[in-house]
Design a protein around this motif. Structure first.
Motif, short mmCIF file in Angstrom:
data_model
loop_
_atom_site.label_atom_id
_atom_site.label_comp_id
_atom_site.label_asym_id
_atom_site.label_seq_id
_atom_site.Cartn_x
_atom_site.Cartn_y
_atom_site.Cartn_z
N VAL A 45 3.01 -12.81 1.46
CA VAL A 45 3.88 -11.86 2.15
C VAL A 45 4.92 -11.30 1.20
CG1 VAL A 45 5.53 -11.56 4.02
CG2 VAL A 45 3.50 -12.98 4.38
N VAL A 46 5.54 -12.16 0.43
CA VAL A 46 6.55 -11.71 -0.53
C VAL A 46 5.94 -10.75 -1.55
CG1 VAL A 46 8.10 -12.44 -2.38
CG2 VAL A 46 8.01 -13.75 -0.24
N ALA A 47 4.78 -11.11 -2.09
CA ALA A 47 4.13 -10.29 -3.11
C ALA A 47 3.69 -8.94 -2.58
CB ALA A 47 2.93 -11.03 -3.70
N SER A 48 3.44 -8.86 -1.29
CA SER A 48 2.99 -7.58 -0.70
C SER A 48 4.07 -6.51 -0.78
CB SER A 48 2.58 -7.78 0.75
OG SER A 48 3.72 -7.94 1.59
N ASP A 52 8.84 -5.25 6.47
CA ASP A 52 8.79 -5.75 7.84
C ASP A 52 8.26 -7.18 7.89
OD1 ASP A 52 9.84 -3.48 9.06
OD2 ASP A 52 7.87 -2.50 9.11
N MET A 53 7.17 -7.45 7.17
CA MET A 53 6.60 -8.78 7.18
C MET A 53 7.53 -9.79 6.49
SD MET A 53 3.91 -8.77 8.95
CE MET A 53 2.79 -7.54 9.66
N ASN A 54 8.23 -9.35 5.44
CA ASN A 54 9.19 -10.24 4.79
C ASN A 54 10.36 -10.55 5.71
OD1 ASN A 54 8.81 -10.99 1.74
ND2 ASN A 54 7.86 -8.99 2.00
N LYS A 232 3.43 -1.41 12.90
CA LYS A 232 2.54 -0.53 12.13
C LYS A 232 1.07 -0.93 12.26
CE LYS A 232 4.81 -1.74 8.53
NZ LYS A 232 5.36 -1.76 7.15
N VAL A 233 0.80 -2.07 12.91
CA VAL A 233 -0.58 -2.52 13.10
C VAL A 233 -1.07 -2.00 14.45
CG1 VAL A 233 -2.13 -4.49 13.20
CG2 VAL A 233 -0.10 -4.59 11.75
#
Length: 297
Positions: A45-48, A52-54, A232-233
């Motif tokens: 998640v961090v690398a993405s 929002d996910m973070n 966003k999904v």
């Protein structure tokens, strides 16, 4: 909307759902009653770089708003973890993870010596995962082999080219996959698994029971999630809702021995009650089945 031959990376289309599942596993890992511990999920998640996910994995006040992070992924992940560990205990050392996404089982499960784990997914998804795991210094606990191919295409040829042995019993998994395949591709998927499997092979799959209006549920859930980090999904635009055979019936018709569990039965097995969820997900969860099939000797 989906189209024939469409592709994605980890922050677009179907890839975003894999990132969302990684976020849910990261949250599950933080629970005091965690059913799985996935130290790599938060790293993905961090690398993405997806803000929002973070934000989601770092703000517990958001978790209750999103049913996927209320423990559902914990039940599902534990089921598939136990499936692979059980097969390994029975000396099945060849595993295929269909639509592997950000699944890190090749790294976090205790595989037996000689185990080979094939991960099938889109090239950009596998590339992202490899880069994150390499940079983190992660070492797989199995012989992990990437198979960069679309499951709507000739994936068996790519799998065999990667070293798959069709004469060896295999453990197959289809987790969080089937709604993202056209009906014909799903039916072909199980037919090909049958052709590639010798007696002693097993399949674990997450399926949805007959009569469930997936299109309606997807549309309602997309509306429900629009103001959350999952906004966003758009599931309604990602799911295929055309006709398809029931996987359990198809496998049974070809000699496989099948059994299935409901979410509530998993909750009882793992001694953790299911948290209440609002419609429409309550209907989908009630009709989700965790299928196991064995090809007898």
């Amino acid at each position: 909307m989906r189209s024939e031959g469409d592709t994605w990376d980890i922050v677009s289309s179907v890839g975003m759902t894999a990132l969302g599942v990684a976020a849910a596993r990261a949250i599950e890992t933080k629970r005091p009653d965690a059913l799985v511990h996935d130290e790599y999920a938060a790293q993905f998640v961090v690398a993405s770089g997806d803000s929002d996910m973070n934000r989601l994995i770092n703000d517990p006040t958001l978790w209750a708003q999103i049913p996927f992070t209320s423990g559902f992924i914990g039940y599902r992940s534990r089921f598939f973890d136990e499936f692979f560990l059980s097969m390994a205990a029975d000396a099945v050392t060849q595993a295929v993870i269909l639509a592997a996404g950000l699944d890190a089982r090749a790294y976090r499960l205790d595989w037996p010596t000689g185990a080979v784990v094939f991960e099938i997914d889109q090239p950009k998804v596998l590339e992202f995962k490899r880069q994150v795991l390499t940079e983190s210094g992660a070492v797989p606990r199995s012989d992990r082999r990437e198979v960069a191919v679309d499951l709507r295409g000739d994936w068996p040829a790519a799998l065999v080219e990667a070293g798959f042995d069709p004469t060896s019993p295999t453990a197959w998994s289809a987790e969080g996959l089937l709604p993202y395949l056209p009906g014909a591709a799903q039916d072909a998927l199980f037919a090909r698994i049958g052709q590639l499997s010798v007696p002693g092979s097993t399949v674990a799959a997450e399926t949805v029971g007959k009569g469930v209006d997936i299109a309606r549920i997807a549309e309602q859930e997309s509306e429900h999630l629009k103001d959350t980090p999952f906004g966003k999904v758009d599931l309604a635009s990602l799911f295929y809702t055309d006709e398809r055979a029931d996987p359990a019936e198809s496998l049974a018709a070809h000699g496989w021995t099948t059994s299935s569990l409901r979410l509530q039965e998993l909750a009882e097995r793992y001694n953790r009650p299911v948290a209440p969820v609002a419609e429409p997900l309550a209907e989908m969860f009630d009709n989700t089945r965790y299928l196991t099939a064995v090809k007898p000797f």
